[in-house]
Design a protein around this motif. Structure first.
Motif, PDB file in Angstrom:
ATOM      1  N   UNK A 188      30.183  30.447  36.594  1.00  0.00           N
ATOM      2  CA  UNK A 188      29.324  30.843  37.700  1.00  0.00           C
ATOM      3  C   UNK A 188      28.248  29.791  37.981  1.00  0.00           C
ATOM      4  N   UNK A 189      27.727  29.182  36.922  1.00  0.00           N
ATOM      5  CA  UNK A 189      26.706  28.163  37.120  1.00  0.00           C
ATOM      6  C   UNK A 189      27.281  26.925  37.797  1.00  0.00           C
ATOM      7  N   UNK A 190      28.504  26.540  37.423  1.00  0.00           N
ATOM      8  CA  UNK A 190      29.144  25.397  38.084  1.00  0.00           C
ATOM      9  C   UNK A 190      29.407  25.709  39.553  1.00  0.00           C
ATOM     10  N   UNK A 191      29.781  26.951  39.833  1.00  0.00           N
ATOM     11  CA  UNK A 191      29.985  27.354  41.231  1.00  0.00           C
ATOM     12  C   UNK A 191      28.674  27.304  41.997  1.00  0.00           C
ATOM     13  N   UNK A 192      27.584  27.742  41.366  1.00  0.00           N
ATOM     14  CA  UNK A 192      26.273  27.736  42.027  1.00  0.00           C
ATOM     15  C   UNK A 192      25.830  26.304  42.368  1.00  0.00           C
ATOM     16  N   UNK A 193      26.154  25.343  41.513  1.00  0.00           N
ATOM     17  CA  UNK A 193      25.777  23.955  41.791  1.00  0.00           C
ATOM     18  C   UNK A 193      26.404  23.469  43.096  1.00  0.00           C
ATOM     19  N   UNK A 194      27.606  23.936  43.378  1.00  0.00           N
ATOM     20  CA  UNK A 194      28.310  23.499  44.586  1.00  0.00           C
ATOM     21  C   UNK A 194      27.997  24.389  45.785  1.00  0.00           C
ATOM     22  N   UNK A 195      27.559  25.610  45.492  1.00  0.00           N
ATOM     23  CA  UNK A 195      27.246  26.555  46.565  1.00  0.00           C
ATOM     24  C   UNK A 195      25.884  27.190  46.279  1.00  0.00           C
ATOM     25  N   UNK A 196      24.806  26.437  46.412  1.00  0.00           N
ATOM     26  CA  UNK A 196      23.472  26.963  46.078  1.00  0.00           C
ATOM     27  C   UNK A 196      23.052  28.143  46.941  1.00  0.00           C
ATOM     28  N   UNK A 197      23.719  28.320  48.079  1.00  0.00           N
ATOM     29  CA  UNK A 197      23.368  29.442  48.951  1.00  0.00           C
ATOM     30  C   UNK A 197      23.946  30.764  48.460  1.00  0.00           C
ATOM     31  N   UNK A 198      24.860  30.710  47.505  1.00  0.00           N
ATOM     32  CA  UNK A 198      25.539  31.921  47.037  1.00  0.00           C
ATOM     33  C   UNK A 198      24.584  32.814  46.243  1.00  0.00           C
ATOM     34  N   UNK A 199      24.688  34.104  46.486  1.00  0.00           N
ATOM     35  CA  UNK A 199      23.913  35.111  45.750  1.00  0.00           C
ATOM     36  C   UNK A 199      24.807  35.658  44.647  1.00  0.00           C
ATOM     37  N   UNK A 200      24.722  35.050  43.453  1.00  0.00           N
ATOM     38  CA  UNK A 200      25.609  35.406  42.347  1.00  0.00           C
ATOM     39  C   UNK A 200      25.009  36.543  41.523  1.00  0.00           C
ATOM     40  N   UNK A 201      25.826  37.541  41.246  1.00  0.00           N
ATOM     41  CA  UNK A 201      25.417  38.666  40.409  1.00  0.00           C
ATOM     42  C   UNK A 201      26.483  38.872  39.346  1.00  0.00           C
ATOM     43  N   UNK A 202      26.053  39.088  38.110  1.00  0.00           N
ATOM     44  CA  UNK A 202      26.986  39.187  36.990  1.00  0.00           C
ATOM     45  C   UNK A 202      26.798  40.505  36.265  1.00  0.00           C
ATOM     46  N   UNK A 203      27.900  41.100  35.851  1.00  0.00           N
ATOM     47  CA  UNK A 203      27.855  42.283  34.983  1.00  0.00           C
ATOM     48  C   UNK A 203      28.916  42.105  33.908  1.00  0.00           C
ATOM     49  N   UNK A 204      28.603  42.559  32.698  1.00  0.00           N
ATOM     50  CA  UNK A 204      29.499  42.415  31.557  1.00  0.00           C
ATOM     51  C   UNK A 204      29.748  43.791  30.963  1.00  0.00           C
ATOM     52  N   UNK A 205      31.005  44.121  30.762  1.00  0.00           N
ATOM     53  CA  UNK A 205      31.353  45.444  30.232  1.00  0.00           C
ATOM     54  C   UNK A 205      32.679  45.336  29.482  1.00  0.00           C
ATOM     55  N   UNK A 206      33.092  46.439  28.873  1.00  0.00           N
ATOM     56  CA  UNK A 206      34.424  46.438  28.276  1.00  0.00           C
ATOM     57  C   UNK A 206      35.463  46.540  29.397  1.00  0.00           C
TER      58      UNK A 206
END
Length: 315
Positions: free
Chosen positions: A116-134
């Motif tokens: 996700x961080x590598x994607x953000x470097x190329x698309x700084x305008x992106x609103x990235x949200x992460x969730x982690x679960x089973x």
């Protein structure tokens, strides 16, 4: 004869779902910026249209009736369809959807944030949200529309998804470095039947590897203690409590620090796949599609940089 459905509105469906979720007209009103009497009035009208009670008072809360419970999936589908229609219109009007909500299984936390961080470097305008679960939590997030994209192993079977494989996922058998088997050059499956093991919950990737490993050789499952996270399993193995099957992608640091040993067992490592996927019936928005394409094309190289080309491949 009038159709009762002609008088039902989408707004009533939205209020209904909020009331079911919160079990309170007051909390539903706060969530939707309405007054409690307005929520109560709309639910009364909806009950009249359907000719059935939808809620029963339970102290200060409300409890959905059997009819309300049966109505929930249809109401959710109606609201979701409206949301999708609005997204299509906005996309056609040139409004770029910058939101990317990524749900990942707990094992993927070892590389998902880097992707996700590598994607953000190329698309700084992106609103990235992460969730982690089973695994079940990730599937539920996709079904409920709380996630646009998922990173996980074996795609779910109960819902139709569009899945793209982007990396191999090796599973290995680990022990404490001082365990007697850590010095063995080759371990047979039968040698492990009487060893204590640690396992994740049923349905998890490691649990499936564990069970398949023994059943494929017509061997009984060994005694095993269930644990709720890979972190707890790793700590217990480092305490020399038992053996465990685990994703090689979760133990890079522990191996470097020589806190864990990968056993040389016949039939191991077992290679699975990592997938980036989304619900087939709910295509992701523009930014989420960009993320899917990014993981498909750039993910393999990023994974190789994180774990090496042959990580976990030694037997």
């Amino acid at each position: 004869m009038d159709d009762p459905g002609d008088k039902i509105t989408l707004r009533q469906m939205q209020i209904f779902l909020a009331a079911v979720e919160s079990r309170s007209f007051l909390r539903a009103a706060e969530k939707l910026s309405l007054t409690p009497p307005a929520v109560s009035m709309q639910m009364s009208r909806l009950s009249e249209c359907l000719g059935a009670a939808l809620f029963e008072k339970e102290g200060r809360s409300v409890r959905p009736t059997e009819v309300a419970t049966a109505l929930v999936p249809y109401a959710a589908r109606m609201v979701e369809t409206l949301h999708e229609a609005v997204q299509v219109v906005e996309a056609l009007q040139g409004r770029i959807d910058t939101q990317v909500r990524v749900a990942m299984v707990s094992t993927a936390r070892n590389f998902g944030p880097q992707l996700m961080q590598e994607f953000r470097k190329r698309h700084p305008e992106a609103d990235l949200q992460i969730s982690i679960a089973n695994r079940e939590g990730v599937i539920a997030a996709l079904e409920a529309g709380r996630a646009d994209v998922a990173l996980m192993g074996r795609p779910p079977s109960r819902v139709e998804v569009t899945a793209h494989q982007f990396a191999k996922h090796p599973y290995v058998l680990i022990s404490h470095p001082d365990h007697p088997l850590a010095r063995a050059r080759r371990i047979r499956r039968g040698d492990l039947v009487h060893m204590p093991f640690l396992v994740r919950e049923p349905g998890s990737g490691t649990r499936m590897v564990h069970e398949h490993f023994f059943r494929a050789a017509d061997l009984p499952l060994p005694r095993a203690q269930e644990m709720d996270s890979n972190a707890n399993i790793k700590q217990s193995v480092m305490a020399n409590m038992a053996l465990a099957f685990i994703s090689a992608h979760t133990i890079a640091l522990e191996r470097q620090a020589q806190k864990l040993a990968v056993l040389r067992v016949e039939g191991m490592p077992q290679l699975r796949d990592w997938y980036v996927l989304h619900l087939s019936r709910r295509p992701p928005g523009p930014a989420a599609r960009q993320f899917v394409d990014f993981v498909r094309t750039e993910g393999p190289a990023i994974m190789q940089g994180l774990f090496g080309p042959d990580f976990g491949a030694e037997a």
